[in-house]
Design a protein around this motif. Sequence first.
Motif, short mmCIF file in Angstrom:
data_model
loop_
_atom_site.label_atom_id
_atom_site.label_comp_id
_atom_site.label_asym_id
_atom_site.label_seq_id
_atom_site.Cartn_x
_atom_site.Cartn_y
_atom_site.Cartn_z
N LEU A 35 0.69 -0.89 -0.37
CA LEU A 35 0.16 0.15 -0.09
C LEU A 35 0.75 1.34 -0.30
CD1 LEU A 35 -2.92 -0.97 2.47
CD2 LEU A 35 -2.54 -1.09 0.06
N MET A 36 1.74 1.45 0.38
CA MET A 36 3.36 2.63 0.88
C MET A 36 3.57 3.06 -0.76
SD MET A 36 5.97 2.94 3.53
CE MET A 36 6.96 1.70 2.34
N ALA A 37 3.87 1.67 -1.39
CA ALA A 37 4.28 1.72 -2.69
C ALA A 37 3.09 2.36 -3.80
CB ALA A 37 4.70 0.70 -2.70
N LEU A 38 2.17 2.09 -4.06
CA LEU A 38 1.03 2.30 -4.26
C LEU A 38 1.25 4.06 -3.98
CD1 LEU A 38 -1.40 -0.41 -4.20
CD2 LEU A 38 0.06 0.10 -5.87
N TYR A 39 1.10 4.44 -2.60
CA TYR A 39 1.61 5.75 -2.51
C TYR A 39 2.50 6.50 -2.84
CZ TYR A 39 0.64 9.25 1.05
OH TYR A 39 0.85 10.89 1.46
N ILE A 40 3.30 5.83 -2.59
CA ILE A 40 4.27 6.62 -3.47
C ILE A 40 4.01 6.79 -5.00
CG2 ILE A 40 6.90 6.26 -3.62
CD1 ILE A 40 7.08 5.35 -1.03
N ALA A 41 4.24 5.63 -5.41
CA ALA A 41 3.96 5.49 -6.76
C ALA A 41 2.64 7.03 -7.38
CB ALA A 41 4.17 4.47 -7.59
N ASN A 42 2.11 7.43 -6.76
CA ASN A 42 0.16 7.79 -7.08
C ASN A 42 -0.51 6.51 -7.89
OD1 ASN A 42 1.42 10.86 -5.62
ND2 ASN A 42 2.00 10.54 -7.60
N TRP A 43 -0.66 5.85 -7.33
CA TRP A 43 -1.25 4.94 -8.41
C TRP A 43 -2.90 4.83 -7.48
CZ3 TRP A 43 3.04 0.79 -9.36
CH2 TRP A 43 4.06 1.39 -9.96
N TRP A 44 -2.39 4.36 -5.88
CA TRP A 44 -3.61 4.33 -5.02
C TRP A 44 -2.78 5.43 -3.92
CZ3 TRP A 44 -3.63 2.01 0.03
CH2 TRP A 44 -5.14 1.77 0.73
N LYS A 45 -3.88 6.14 -3.14
CA LYS A 45 -3.79 7.27 -2.37
C LYS A 45 -4.67 6.90 -1.36
CE LYS A 45 -1.79 10.48 -3.73
NZ LYS A 45 0.03 10.51 -3.78
N TRP A 136 13.17 15.19 -8.89
CA TRP A 136 14.40 14.00 -9.40
C TRP A 136 13.08 13.37 -8.13
CZ3 TRP A 136 16.23 10.66 -5.58
CH2 TRP A 136 16.80 9.61 -6.20
N ILE A 137 13.15 13.41 -6.95
CA ILE A 137 12.53 12.85 -6.29
C ILE A 137 10.98 12.71 -6.33
CG2 ILE A 137 11.55 12.83 -4.06
CD1 ILE A 137 13.94 13.95 -3.04
N ARG A 138 9.99 13.75 -7.17
CA ARG A 138 8.74 14.02 -7.57
C ARG A 138 8.51 13.47 -8.65
NH1 ARG A 138 6.35 18.25 -3.74
NH2 ARG A 138 8.07 18.60 -3.04
N SER A 139 9.94 12.84 -9.94
CA SER A 139 9.91 13.01 -10.94
C SER A 139 9.25 11.13 -10.84
CB SER A 139 11.25 11.69 -11.11
OG SER A 139 11.47 11.24 -12.17
N PRO A 140 8.09 10.82 -11.82
CA PRO A 140 7.56 9.72 -11.71
C PRO A 140 8.56 8.97 -12.22
CG PRO A 140 6.40 11.51 -13.11
CD PRO A 140 7.26 12.22 -12.76
N ALA A 141 8.71 8.57 -12.69
CA ALA A 141 10.13 7.69 -13.07
C ALA A 141 11.11 7.08 -11.64
CB ALA A 141 11.14 8.11 -14.02
N THR A 142 11.06 8.01 -10.59
CA THR A 142 11.80 7.58 -9.46
C THR A 142 11.24 7.59 -8.50
OG1 THR A 142 13.10 9.90 -10.01
CG2 THR A 142 13.13 8.84 -7.65
N ARG A 143 9.82 7.86 -8.44
CA ARG A 143 8.44 7.36 -7.91
C ARG A 143 8.34 5.94 -8.02
NH1 ARG A 143 6.88 11.27 -4.45
NH2 ARG A 143 4.51 10.48 -4.29
N THR A 144 8.04 5.63 -9.33
CA THR A 144 7.80 4.63 -9.81
C THR A 144 8.90 3.39 -9.90
OG1 THR A 144 6.21 5.28 -11.40
CG2 THR A 144 7.17 3.24 -11.97
#
Length: 179
Positions: A35-45, A136-144
């Motif tokens: 769930l944390m990973a989904l949150y980090i990637a902005n896939w689920w809040k 860099w931290i907010r980059s979708p690629a980094t978050r993914t």
Amino acid sequence: MIAGALVALLGSVLNHALDSFALVLRILAAVMLILMALYIANWWKGLLRIEALGRVLWRRIEPIGRRLMPVVKVPQAFALGSLWGWMPCGLIYSMLAWSLAVAEPLRAAAMMGAFGLGTLPAVLATGVAARRVSIWIRSPATRTLAALLIITFAVWQLWHLQSMIGMEDTHSAMTSPHH
């Protein structure tokens, strides 16, 4: 680190009281990591709902933290950092769930310390070199990438738990009086 140790101590007590509780906690911790990973990637809040529950506790702790600011001494920084472990944050709560499952206070404190060091670049980015690092931290690629690494670890944990369950089933079948 103190929060992790306290939660792990609770997990230790619960593990001794209930035989299967450790397995349930480890599964819960792995699910929280996903769930944390989904949150980090902005896939689920969905972790925002869990954070809302923590705001009740934070309302009582946060005024104490405000009195410690601005930080000018090491003991003051330590005290403030100890309070921050309870702030409403899905990432912190995921790590606290993992600490509960570990049920070993020293190991959980070390995990929370590593988590704190791992989040340090993001925390520092808000003040030092904020623009470059935060991009860099907010980059979708980094978050993914971060999310996929966390999911991989959680799935590995679940796979390990599944094999442990299989070994327990085999052991109990072999020691059953019906054989």
